[in-house]
Write a protein that holds these residues in place. Structure first.
Motif, mmCIF file in Angstrom:
data_model
loop_
_atom_site.group_PDB
_atom_site.id
_atom_site.type_symbol
_atom_site.label_atom_id
_atom_site.label_comp_id
_atom_site.label_asym_id
_atom_site.label_seq_id
_atom_site.Cartn_x
_atom_site.Cartn_y
_atom_site.Cartn_z
ATOM 1 N N THR A 156 0.832 -1.205 0.000
ATOM 2 C CA THR A 156 0.000 0.000 0.000
ATOM 3 C C THR A 156 0.864 1.252 0.000
ATOM 4 O O THR A 156 2.014 1.245 0.451
ATOM 5 C CB THR A 156 -0.920 0.042 1.238
ATOM 6 O OG1 THR A 156 -0.126 0.193 2.421
ATOM 7 C CG2 THR A 156 -1.740 -1.226 1.343
ATOM 8 N N ALA A 157 0.281 2.345 -0.526
ATOM 9 C CA ALA A 157 0.989 3.623 -0.557
ATOM 10 C C ALA A 157 1.280 4.123 0.857
ATOM 11 O O ALA A 157 2.351 4.681 1.124
ATOM 12 C CB ALA A 157 0.167 4.651 -1.327
ATOM 13 N N THR A 158 0.335 3.907 1.764
ATOM 14 C CA THR A 158 0.549 4.336 3.150
ATOM 15 C C THR A 158 1.696 3.560 3.786
ATOM 16 O O THR A 158 2.522 4.131 4.508
ATOM 17 C CB THR A 158 -0.729 4.130 3.981
ATOM 18 O OG1 THR A 158 -1.802 4.865 3.378
ATOM 19 C CG2 THR A 158 -0.528 4.600 5.410
ATOM 20 N N ARG A 187 7.537 3.703 5.645
ATOM 21 C CA ARG A 187 8.952 3.364 5.544
ATOM 22 C C ARG A 187 9.788 4.581 5.183
ATOM 23 O O ARG A 187 10.914 4.750 5.663
ATOM 24 C CB ARG A 187 9.156 2.252 4.509
ATOM 25 C CG ARG A 187 8.415 0.958 4.852
ATOM 26 C CD ARG A 187 9.019 -0.253 4.166
ATOM 27 N NE ARG A 187 9.149 -0.081 2.732
ATOM 28 C CZ ARG A 187 8.202 -0.376 1.856
ATOM 29 N NH1 ARG A 187 7.028 -0.845 2.287
ATOM 30 N NH2 ARG A 187 8.405 -0.218 0.579
ATOM 31 N N ALA A 188 9.244 5.445 4.347
ATOM 32 C CA ALA A 188 9.968 6.656 3.962
ATOM 33 C C ALA A 188 10.175 7.575 5.160
ATOM 34 O O ALA A 188 11.246 8.158 5.339
ATOM 35 C CB ALA A 188 9.205 7.395 2.859
ATOM 36 N N VAL A 189 9.160 7.699 6.000
ATOM 37 C CA VAL A 189 9.263 8.531 7.193
ATOM 38 C C VAL A 189 10.349 7.993 8.127
ATOM 39 O O VAL A 189 11.115 8.763 8.726
ATOM 40 C CB VAL A 189 7.908 8.611 7.923
ATOM 41 C CG1 VAL A 189 8.053 9.223 9.300
ATOM 42 C CG2 VAL A 189 6.919 9.424 7.090
ATOM 43 N N ALA A 190 10.430 6.698 8.251
ATOM 44 C CA ALA A 190 11.447 6.104 9.121
ATOM 45 C C ALA A 190 12.847 6.391 8.621
ATOM 46 O O ALA A 190 13.770 6.615 9.401
ATOM 47 C CB ALA A 190 11.225 4.596 9.235
ATOM 48 N N ASP A 191 13.028 6.398 7.294
ATOM 49 C CA ASP A 191 14.357 6.632 6.732
ATOM 50 C C ASP A 191 14.836 8.057 6.974
ATOM 51 O O ASP A 191 15.986 8.282 7.337
ATOM 52 C CB ASP A 191 14.360 6.327 5.229
ATOM 53 C CG ASP A 191 14.236 4.837 4.946
ATOM 54 O OD1 ASP A 191 14.578 4.040 5.838
ATOM 55 O OD2 ASP A 191 13.783 4.488 3.840
ATOM 56 N N ASP A 192 13.946 9.046 6.757
ATOM 57 C CA ASP A 192 14.357 10.454 6.907
ATOM 58 C C ASP A 192 13.119 11.318 7.066
ATOM 59 O O ASP A 192 12.345 11.466 6.112
ATOM 60 C CB ASP A 192 15.173 10.897 5.686
ATOM 61 C CG ASP A 192 15.866 12.231 5.908
ATOM 62 O OD1 ASP A 192 15.214 13.153 6.436
ATOM 63 O OD2 ASP A 192 17.051 12.351 5.552
ATOM 64 N N HIS A 193 12.910 11.882 8.253
ATOM 65 C CA HIS A 193 11.721 12.700 8.509
ATOM 66 C C HIS A 193 11.663 13.906 7.580
ATOM 67 O O HIS A 193 10.624 14.182 6.960
ATOM 68 C CB HIS A 193 11.728 13.185 9.964
ATOM 69 C CG HIS A 193 11.622 12.088 10.966
ATOM 70 N ND1 HIS A 193 11.807 12.283 12.318
ATOM 71 C CD2 HIS A 193 11.353 10.768 10.821
ATOM 72 C CE1 HIS A 193 11.652 11.144 12.966
ATOM 73 N NE2 HIS A 193 11.387 10.213 12.073
ATOM 74 N N GLN A 194 12.769 14.636 7.465
ATOM 75 C CA GLN A 194 12.764 15.856 6.673
ATOM 76 C C GLN A 194 12.558 15.575 5.198
ATOM 77 O O GLN A 194 11.808 16.283 4.509
ATOM 78 C CB GLN A 194 14.070 16.625 6.900
ATOM 79 C CG GLN A 194 14.176 17.262 8.287
ATOM 80 C CD GLN A 194 15.463 18.051 8.451
ATOM 81 O OE1 GLN A 194 16.484 17.718 7.879
ATOM 82 N NE2 GLN A 194 15.400 19.098 9.257
ATOM 83 N N ALA A 195 13.227 14.530 4.689
ATOM 84 C CA ALA A 195 13.059 14.178 3.269
ATOM 85 C C ALA A 195 11.621 13.762 2.980
ATOM 86 O O ALA A 195 11.061 14.117 1.934
ATOM 87 C CB ALA A 195 14.023 13.051 2.900
#
Length: 309
Positions: free
Chosen positions: A177-179, A184-192
């Protein structure tokens, strides 16, 4: 052979319950990079809510159906865990974006003690029962294959099935799912993640809500087996070796790690315990986790971190 299979199946079913608790740690770490020390308190808080709502609703609304009481209690407890997740994000996590891991860890410790106190204030501190109708009588299978058959606990079997379905559903959620990809993206880098339009506050509410529902299911199952009491919060300590084995970022790792720990505990206690005086089941998981920390600290499925300088 039949006795070995009984022990093996018992370990597998216990391991699935360990996996269910460990899953709460993995979910939050995958989405925020936070090791959530409050997961045990969330299991206890959710189980207390479920037990007390199931007791109160028939008195408040004047019905006698156990099924209706449990369904309403589960929905109310899930709604309460959503409210807890929203408050944690609004009052704690929102103000700690991009802070050091130690700071976030201390925040989860504060959440732990807050939930313990809040649960006792709202729901009381006695021992409560959760009766969700799971059969507790054992059954015999493969009686034609093995003399006397293999003894299985029906409650453990159903609980392991529930845990397996939930784990499989969450695995698909993260992968398909997109969510799940946003988590996973948030875990890698909050600012990015924020820079490409991923709403950090909403993602954290989602993942803490999902972890809260996982804690509710775990608390409901463990509460049905052991009763809801404040020692239930320590069940999270049994999940720590599981996530060390499987890896903090791996949902499949939580499953495999739980099964390894569950089977290892049972087999070692039965076959090695008599030679060392018993008690292996208490410390086996932690010794195995220590070995993994020495030789493979990222776990079986965790991501190996390489820092280049």
């Amino acid at each position: 052979m039949a006795f070995f299979l009984e022990t093996l199946f018992g370990g597998l079913m216990t391991g699935m319950l360990y996996s269910l608790v460990a899953l709460g740690f993995v979910l939050i770490f995958k989405a925020s990079g936070v090791f959530n020390f409050a997961q045990g308190a969330m299991v206890l808080f959710a189980a207390l809510a479920m037990a007390r709502f199931a007791e109160w609703f028939p008195q408040w609304f004047g019905f006698e159906s156990l099924l209706l009481a449990n369904v309403l209690a589960f929905l109310a407890a899930a709604l309460l865990m959503f409210l807890v997740a929203w408050l944690i994000e609004a009052l704690v996590l929102r103000h700690l974006v991009n802070q050091e891991g130690a700071t976030l860890l201390m925040a989860t410790l504060g959440i732990t003690y807050f939930l313990d106190g809040l649960g006792q204030t709202i729901f009381g501190s006695d021992i409560y029962q959760i009766n969700i109708g799971m059969p507790k009588d054992p059954i015999f299978i493969l009686e034609d294959t093995f003399e006397g058959g293999i003894l299985l606990n029906q409650e453990d079997l159903i609980a392991a099935g529930i845990a397996a379905v939930l784990v499989a559903t969450l695995s698909l959620f993260f992968q398909k799912t997109a969510t799940g990809r946003a988590l996973r993206a948030v875990a890698d880098d909050h600012q990015a993640a924020q820079s490409i339009g991923i709403p950090l506050n909403r993602i954290w509410v989602i993942v803490w809500t999902v972890a809260g529902i996982v804690a509710l299911v775990a608390g409901m199952i463990w509460g049905s087996k052991l009763g809801v009491q404040f020692s239930l919060a320590t069940v999270a300590l049994r999940a720590l070796p599981v996530i060390i084995l499987g890896g903090l970022t791996s949902v499949p790792g939580a499953i495999i790690g739980g099964l390894i720990i569950g089977v290892g505990e049972k087999l070692s206690e039965v076959y090695l315990g008599p030679y060392v005086g018993g008690g292996i089941e208490i410390w086996f998981a932690y010794v195995l986790a220590l070995v993994f920390l020495l030789f493979r600290p990222q776990g079986l499925f965790g991501e190996k971190i390489i820092d280049r300088v």
